[in-house]
Design a protein around this motif. Structure first.
Motif, short mmCIF file in Angstrom:
data_model
loop_
_atom_site.label_atom_id
_atom_site.label_comp_id
_atom_site.label_asym_id
_atom_site.label_seq_id
_atom_site.Cartn_x
_atom_site.Cartn_y
_atom_site.Cartn_z
N ASN A 71 0.77 -1.34 0.04
CA ASN A 71 0.08 -0.01 0.00
C ASN A 71 0.91 1.31 -0.02
O ASN A 71 0.79 2.26 -0.65
CB ASN A 71 -0.74 0.10 1.33
N THR A 72 1.81 0.99 0.94
CA THR A 72 2.74 2.50 1.05
C THR A 72 3.60 2.43 -0.22
O THR A 72 3.68 3.70 -0.71
CB THR A 72 3.54 2.29 2.15
N ALA A 80 1.29 3.96 -3.28
CA ALA A 80 0.98 5.17 -2.72
C ALA A 80 1.97 6.17 -3.11
O ALA A 80 1.83 7.38 -3.93
CB ALA A 80 0.33 5.48 -1.38
N ALA A 119 -2.93 6.69 -6.53
CA ALA A 119 -2.57 7.00 -5.15
C ALA A 119 -3.71 7.03 -4.25
O ALA A 119 -3.52 6.48 -3.11
CB ALA A 119 -1.63 8.21 -5.09
N ARG A 133 -5.09 3.62 -3.12
CA ARG A 133 -4.18 2.96 -2.23
C ARG A 133 -4.26 3.72 -0.74
O ARG A 133 -4.04 2.97 0.27
CB ARG A 133 -2.83 3.04 -2.42
N LEU A 134 -4.78 4.91 -0.63
CA LEU A 134 -4.98 5.68 0.72
C LEU A 134 -6.31 5.54 1.18
O LEU A 134 -6.42 5.43 2.37
CB LEU A 134 -4.63 6.97 0.39
#
Length: 213
Positions: free
Chosen positions: A46-47, A50, A93, A96-97
């Motif tokens: 995820n990070t 993103a 992005a 994913r956030l």
């Protein structure tokens, strides 16, 4: 005689309980370890994506605003391609956030068999999430890139739209195939399996359902 049979049954049950608890503890430890590793993996995924999408959005928007083209001559085709690319990267992005892939790990329990049941439920949940995210990443990325290509075709030309699509399309599959999928695979290996059989007799038919719990 009856008391002897009851006594034997009681001894068998008493002997089976510790063995069942030991098996529950072993499986619970294994699944907890797996889920903890899975949680770390999906958090990094995820990070990482993103940041990658966010960086791509900023870079493309900066190139468009400053009218900079590292290779070649800056023109309107390139400018609008960068703006569309920045918009697509921003959506990536945000996905994913706003909708991150997460693993929920149950709290430990004194009853290891109860804990094992909760861990199996958690494994089933993250397996469904990984499967859904995998396919949505493919389909969503394809739809987003087609939309961007159609917009550029309408505003500029078919060639500009096609180039934008070819540049951006591989990102979707790359994101999907770098996603951790071990929980999905583990659940498929360990999920209950069922089979159905039909028996025909002279005067009746039987239906057999055989499964593993």
């Amino acid at each position: 005689m009856r008391s002897l049979v009851v006594g034997v049954v009681a001894l068998v049950v008493l002997a089976a309980v510790p063995r069942a608890e030991a098996e529950c503890a072993q499986d619970a430890d294994r699944l907890r370890s797996h889920l903890e590793e899975a949680a770390t993996g999906v958090r990094r995924w995820n990070t990482g994506w993103a940041i990658a999408f966010g960086g791509a959005a900023v870079l493309q928007a900066t190139l468009a605003v400053t009218e900079t083209k590292p290779f070649g001559t800056f023109d309107q085709d390139y400018k609008e391609t960068m703006y569309v690319g920045a918009a697509k990267a921003t959506i990536g992005a945000a996905s994913r956030l706003v909708l991150p892939l997460r693993v929920s790990i149950p709290t430990p329990s004194a009853d290891r068999c109860v804990e094992l049941a909760a861990l199996r439920d958690a494994l089933a949940t993250i397996a469904r999430k990984e499967r859904r995210t995998f396919w949505l990443t493919h389909l969503g990325g394809f739809a987003l890139n087609v939309s961007g290509a159609l917009l550029l075709w309408h505003r500029r030309s078919f060639k500009v739209g096609a180039i934008s699509f070819l540049m951006s399309f591989p990102v979707g599959p790359l994101s999907a195939y770098t996603m951790p999928r071990r929980s999905w695979h583990l659940y498929r290996r360990e999920a209950p399996t069922w089979s159905v059989g039909v028996g025909l007799g002279e005067s009746a038919a039987t239906l057999n359902l055989v499964g593993q719990l």
